[in-house]
Design a protein around this motif. Sequence first.
Motif, PDB file in Angstrom:
ATOM      1  N   ILE A  17      28.337  16.739  15.945  1.00 18.60           N
ATOM      2  CA  ILE A  17      27.600  15.776  15.228  1.00 18.60           C
ATOM      3  C   ILE A  17      27.327  16.038  14.315  1.00 18.60           C
ATOM      4  O   ILE A  17      26.289  17.377  14.994  1.00 18.60           O
ATOM      5  CB  ILE A  17      27.425  14.845  16.017  1.00 18.60           C
ATOM      6  N   PHE A  38      30.111  17.995  27.611  1.00 21.09           N
ATOM      7  CA  PHE A  38      29.641  19.071  27.014  1.00 21.09           C
ATOM      8  C   PHE A  38      30.317  18.828  25.904  1.00 21.09           C
ATOM      9  O   PHE A  38      30.796  19.011  25.126  1.00 21.09           O
ATOM     10  CB  PHE A  38      30.149  19.971  27.452  1.00 21.09           C
ATOM     11  N   PRO A  67      24.512  15.663  30.747  1.00 18.38           N
ATOM     12  CA  PRO A  67      23.534  16.204  31.061  1.00 18.38           C
ATOM     13  C   PRO A  67      23.052  17.154  29.859  1.00 18.38           C
ATOM     14  O   PRO A  67      23.562  17.239  28.799  1.00 18.38           O
ATOM     15  CB  PRO A  67      23.977  17.956  31.981  1.00 18.38           C
ATOM     16  N   MET A  77      18.548  18.109  27.905  1.00 17.41           N
ATOM     17  CA  MET A  77      17.073  18.562  28.244  1.00 17.41           C
ATOM     18  C   MET A  77      16.648  17.689  27.238  1.00 17.41           C
ATOM     19  O   MET A  77      15.261  17.625  27.105  1.00 17.41           O
ATOM     20  CB  MET A  77      17.026  19.638  27.445  1.00 17.41           C
ATOM     21  N   HIS A  81      23.716  13.585  21.050  1.00 20.39           N
ATOM     22  CA  HIS A  81      23.801  12.995  22.814  1.00 20.39           C
ATOM     23  C   HIS A  81      24.482  12.257  22.630  1.00 20.39           C
ATOM     24  O   HIS A  81      25.645  12.031  23.642  1.00 20.39           O
ATOM     25  CB  HIS A  81      22.227  13.533  23.102  1.00 20.39           C
ATOM     26  N   HIS A  94      19.225  12.884  20.645  1.00 24.38           N
ATOM     27  CA  HIS A  94      19.542  12.397  19.193  1.00 24.38           C
ATOM     28  C   HIS A  94      21.422  11.665  19.229  1.00 24.38           C
ATOM     29  O   HIS A  94      22.361  12.142  19.880  1.00 24.38           O
ATOM     30  CB  HIS A  94      19.411  13.234  17.607  1.00 24.38           C
ATOM     31  N   LYS A 121      28.744  22.396  20.366  1.00 25.59           N
ATOM     32  CA  LYS A 121      27.849  22.822  19.594  1.00 25.59           C
ATOM     33  C   LYS A 121      27.819  24.354  20.311  1.00 25.59           C
ATOM     34  O   LYS A 121      27.683  25.154  19.885  1.00 25.59           O
ATOM     35  CB  LYS A 121      27.063  21.832  19.588  1.00 25.59           C
TER      36      LYS A 121
HETATM   37  P1  AMP Z   1      20.635  20.248  25.025  1.00 25.79           P
HETATM   38  O1  AMP Z   1      20.136  18.827  25.315  1.00 25.79           O
HETATM   39  O2  AMP Z   1      20.593  20.330  23.744  1.00 25.79           O
HETATM   40  O3  AMP Z   1      21.142  20.842  26.212  1.00 25.79           O
HETATM   41  O4  AMP Z   1      22.110  19.460  24.812  1.00 25.79           O
HETATM   42  C1  AMP Z   1      23.337  18.755  25.583  1.00 25.79           C
HETATM   43  C2  AMP Z   1      24.651  18.151  25.002  1.00 25.79           C
HETATM   44  O5  AMP Z   1      24.620  17.875  24.243  1.00 25.79           O
HETATM   45  C3  AMP Z   1      25.405  19.315  25.329  1.00 25.79           C
HETATM   46  O6  AMP Z   1      25.970  19.618  26.266  1.00 25.79           O
HETATM   47  C4  AMP Z   1      24.849  19.786  23.855  1.00 25.79           C
HETATM   48  O7  AMP Z   1      26.150  20.657  23.884  1.00 25.79           O
HETATM   49  C5  AMP Z   1      25.691  18.500  23.320  1.00 25.79           C
HETATM   50  N1  AMP Z   1      25.115  18.551  22.356  1.00 25.79           N
HETATM   51  C6  AMP Z   1      23.752  18.719  21.615  1.00 25.79           C
HETATM   52  N2  AMP Z   1      23.766  18.484  20.151  1.00 25.79           N
HETATM   53  C7  AMP Z   1      24.968  18.103  19.713  1.00 25.79           C
HETATM   54  C8  AMP Z   1      26.110  17.901  18.701  1.00 25.79           C
HETATM   55  N3  AMP Z   1      25.600  18.478  17.261  1.00 25.79           N
HETATM   56  N4  AMP Z   1      27.034  17.475  18.357  1.00 25.79           N
HETATM   57  C9  AMP Z   1      28.064  17.261  19.818  1.00 25.79           C
HETATM   58  N5  AMP Z   1      27.059  17.762  20.899  1.00 25.79           N
HETATM   59  C10 AMP Z   1      25.912  18.001  21.269  1.00 25.79           C
END
Ligand code: AMP
Length: 281
Positions: free
Chosen positions: A175, A145, A25, A27, A34, A31, A148
Amino acid sequence: MIVIHTARELRKQIQLKKTSVGLVPTMGALHTGHLSLVKRASEENQLVIVSIYVNPTQFNDKKDLENYPKNLDQDLELLQSSSENIILYAPENDDIYPDGMVPKNFDFGSLALHMEGFSRPGHFDGVATVVEALLKNTTPTRAYFGEKDFQQLTIIKELNKQLKLGVEIISCPIIREKNGLAMSSRNQLLSPKDREEAKVIFKSLEAILKHAEKWTPHQMKQFFIAEVENLKGFKVEYFSVASPSDLIPVDHIEQHKMYRIFVAVYAGKTRLIDTVELKRK
Ligand code: AMP
């Protein structure tokens, strides 16, 4: 890559394939962080579903929702080049909120009380509502998930347990950019100067870890605030040392117990979060 907008269409695809499914999942505004989740999911499952949905009910600040970066064309390109067996699920609001755009009420006890739960009232009810819908709509074998969002990850494990969804929740390491800043879609919103200077967050956390044996949480916090707020436009919203199991901040560190540090920092108008394990010798 197939792009799907409804759960009904998704179910057809999954039935056709009858395979192990890994859900990632997101948003969007994807990058490398993700993509590390997508890579792990494609190594461990025959089919990967990446969802992109900017969930309005988890934003307690309307401006933050409006400013949240969106870039679906680029996301499609990135996913296309990352793995073959991917379905991109970009649901419409109706698919997630068939009865209207209201979050459910959950009880996660102490897990949702502090840090992000405190700073963003209602945030985790919004997150849990969308994740419940995504897990039910995609019926994955595993869901991935990032650490972070460690508090979110812990709450999703609890949600999975409370609702007996039977999904294997996989946590993935953070990351970072070359300078140590945790990758985030919000980093795009930073000016080049702030993006470079924001390395102070992780650098200060690393410095604190070197003193983990001697410093109290209060001393760690003082150091962190001094380092970060030394930079123009940077402001610490919270610095907490908490147990990773109950996520309750502590004032004293007990030997042989596990802790993590959790921080939220404003760089200009952009809110950044980070977390590290408090390792001691
Ligand atoms: P988001 O799009 O920000 O809701 O993130 C989607 C998923 O990617 C979530 O499970 C975040 O924890 C994970 N995520 C976001 N940034 C990072 C990162 N730098 N390293 C690892 N996982 C990440």
